[in-house]
Design an enzyme around this catalytic site. Structure first.
Site: not given
Length: 244
Positions: A131, A144
């Site tokens: 990501s 995250y």
């Protein structure tokens, strides 16, 4: 030449499902794993693949899944997710634990279990879906960010450790992609999830799947180490042009 086998985790929706379709269309025998068995069974029937239940946070489930994978030429580590957007000061430790378990330890469990088969293939490949959160921190993304930075470190260390062995290691880091990702992050709040993509044309799961297909199709002497993919309207994790 025998058909080569690709294993895709987190394949019940989004990037995982789209990648399974793209790889199958490119001639791969696809083994797909996820917790939602009804979805992966339907997908397997669609692409002519094999569906096996898989919870990457459960070692017994991973062991059972990998024992049924006879050969593995490609592993697509796609299972993952974000939960919540709390600040560090208000962090929910259980959410952080869950993100670490599915993103980091889940990737580790499956990679470790299938690595001997990847090496034995003589031309194995590991592709991990990371990501933009692995490349830059942003407010509300602490848990995250931490998990995806760890996934990136795991992937890059694996690349170093496998140097000289017949396994390539690649990392694809997407930015804004419209899937069920935000719906999960906001605990099913569809209105909040929709606002993430408001006024923007985000990437689709199929866009990322095409990158997966391309990376997987490179000749054995070529390793695509890292790819960062962003929507045209996005230049960083939180720099997005919206036409409202």
């Amino acid at each position: 030449m025998a058909q080569r086998t690709a294993v895709v985790t987190g394949a019940s929706s989004g990037i995982g499902a789209a990648s399974a379709r793209a790889l199958a269309a490119d001639g791969w025998n696809v083994v797909i794993g996820a917790r939602r068995t009804d979805r992966i069974e339907a997908l397997a029937a669609e692409v002519g693949g094999t569906a096996i239940p898989l919870d990457v946070t459960d070692q017994e489930s991973v062991d059972a899944f990998c024992s049924r994978v006879e050969t593995c030429d490609l592993l697509l580590n796609n299972a993952g997710g974000a939960f919540g957007t709390a600040s560090i000061a208000e962090a929910d430790v259980d959410q952080w634990q869950a993100m670490y378990d599915v993103n980091v330890l889940g990737t580790l469990r499956v990679t470790k279990a299938l690595l001997p088969k990847l090496v034995a293939s003589g031309d194995g490949q590991v592709i991990t879906i990371g990501s933009i959160a692995a490349r830059e921190p942003y407010k509300g993304g602490g848990g995250y960010n931490a998990a995806k930075h760890a996934v990136a470190a795991l992937t890059r260390v694996l690349r170093l450790e496998l140097l000289g062995q017949p396994v390539r290691v690649s990392e694809i880091d997407p930015g804004m992609v419209e899937t069920e990702f935000s719906l999960v992050r906001f605990d099913g709040d569809a209105e909040k999830a929709a606002k993430v993509y408001e006024g923007v044309t985000p990437m689709t799961a199929e866009d990322i799947a095409e990158a997966v297909r391309w990376v997987a199709s490179r000749p054995r002497h070529v390793n695509i180490d890292q790819i960062l993919m962003l929507a045209t309207a996005q230049t960083s994790a939180q720099s997005v042009h919206r036409e409202l």
